[in-house]
Design a protein around this motif. Sequence first.
Motif, short mmCIF file in Angstrom:
data_model
loop_
_atom_site.label_atom_id
_atom_site.label_comp_id
_atom_site.label_asym_id
_atom_site.label_seq_id
_atom_site.Cartn_x
_atom_site.Cartn_y
_atom_site.Cartn_z
N ARG A 79 -16.06 -3.19 -7.08
CA ARG A 79 -15.15 -2.29 -6.36
C ARG A 79 -13.95 -3.09 -5.84
NH1 ARG A 79 -17.43 0.80 -1.56
NH2 ARG A 79 -18.41 -1.21 -1.10
N LEU A 80 -12.84 -2.41 -5.69
CA LEU A 80 -11.68 -2.99 -5.04
C LEU A 80 -11.61 -2.45 -3.62
CD1 LEU A 80 -8.98 -2.70 -7.87
CD2 LEU A 80 -10.17 -4.75 -7.09
N LEU A 90 -4.69 -6.56 -10.54
CA LEU A 90 -4.71 -6.10 -9.16
C LEU A 90 -3.31 -5.75 -8.66
CD1 LEU A 90 -7.66 -7.02 -9.17
CD2 LEU A 90 -7.30 -7.90 -6.86
N ARG A 104 -2.55 -2.36 -10.01
CA ARG A 104 -3.24 -1.30 -9.26
C ARG A 104 -2.54 -1.05 -7.92
NH1 ARG A 104 -8.68 -0.57 -11.00
NH2 ARG A 104 -8.71 -1.01 -13.24
N HIS A 155 -7.33 -14.69 -5.73
CA HIS A 155 -7.90 -13.70 -4.82
C HIS A 155 -8.53 -14.34 -3.60
CE1 HIS A 155 -8.46 -11.14 -8.71
NE2 HIS A 155 -7.21 -11.19 -8.32
N TYR A 173 -5.83 -6.31 -1.00
CA TYR A 173 -6.64 -5.47 -1.89
C TYR A 173 -7.38 -6.42 -2.82
CZ TYR A 173 -7.44 -1.13 -4.61
OH TYR A 173 -7.99 -0.03 -5.23
N PRO A 233 -11.26 -7.68 -4.95
CA PRO A 233 -12.56 -7.27 -5.49
C PRO A 233 -13.67 -7.55 -4.49
CG PRO A 233 -11.32 -8.58 -7.09
CD PRO A 233 -10.62 -8.71 -5.79
N SER A 290 -12.07 3.75 -2.89
CA SER A 290 -11.89 2.55 -3.70
C SER A 290 -12.07 2.86 -5.18
CB SER A 290 -12.90 1.47 -3.28
OG SER A 290 -14.22 1.92 -3.48
N GLU A 325 -12.80 0.80 -9.20
CA GLU A 325 -13.52 -0.33 -9.76
C GLU A 325 -12.68 -1.05 -10.81
OE1 GLU A 325 -18.30 0.43 -9.47
OE2 GLU A 325 -17.28 1.00 -11.32
N ILE A 326 -13.01 -2.32 -10.98
CA ILE A 326 -12.48 -3.09 -12.09
C ILE A 326 -13.65 -3.54 -12.95
CG2 ILE A 326 -10.34 -3.91 -11.03
CD1 ILE A 326 -11.85 -6.50 -10.30
#
Length: 296
Positions: A165-166, A203, A206, A227, A242, A244, A264, A266-267
């Motif tokens: 999930r993000l 990301l 998104r 990240h 934002y 993961p 949220s 997902e990736i």
Amino acid sequence: MDHKQLKYFLALADTLHFSRASERCYISPPTLSRQIKQLEEEVGAPLFIRDNRSVALTPQGQAFIQYAQATLASWRQFKSECLDEDKPLSGELSLFCSVTASYSFIYDLFARYRQDFPQVELNLLTGDPANSIAQVQGEVVDVAVAVRPRNLPQGLEYLSIGRSRLLFIAPTMKCPLSDLLAQHRGELPWHQVPFIVPEHGVLKERLDVFFKKKALQPKIYAHVSGHEAMVALTSLGFGVAYVPEVVLEQSPFRNQVQTLGLQSEEIEIGLVCKRKRLQDPVVSALFRVAARLFAA
């Protein structure tokens, strides 16, 4: 010229930094410099322009990239065709991933692969996951862990190994940002919220969609590579990020941030390589091991 020199050249061409390239190649910067100089003498032309502050490719160096990549690819293909099926699998395999992926996905994968094929030399490079696909396309590495983009470039093979999930995260420490968020329990005043955003990659794409839906011209505090660094800056109160969920779970700063109650998405995370590289038994074996491991 030998194949190691071609690998050294490609590492320097990718990083344009002697220290980073030498770390990647597991040699000292002076050794790398000598090897590059010998290569240039054999080629008969300078491949890099370098001074005390910077390194840049010459036109000859830019053209030499394709030669080096093609030569190493042909050599790997030749070696794979010469393998004796009755002997244990051997060779080299390089993989690029983020620091988080090295903990959450690759440790178990390498452990299983090393158990099955102990004579294969494994090389792990870590960095910004937004660069994963470029590392494979540039043949800097054989395989990478990447977030699946909306459109996978042609010629690449992708194997899903997980999802995440993000999450929007914010600091827990008392600061102007946490005070602002505490005052608005409903719809947040997004135009007042500073953001910590990735420099590029899935990301960022998104986030750009999110900003567009909100008709928001975001207030950007910083563009960050990686990240993990986004979580660290968020914990210090510099902005909202934002990230993961898998990154947050592995972060030493996870208790210094809070998740915002927002819907949220997902990736998908997976292994990626050039499709033609699957002809190499060393690479195809990794994909087979991964398929068994992550399908379980």
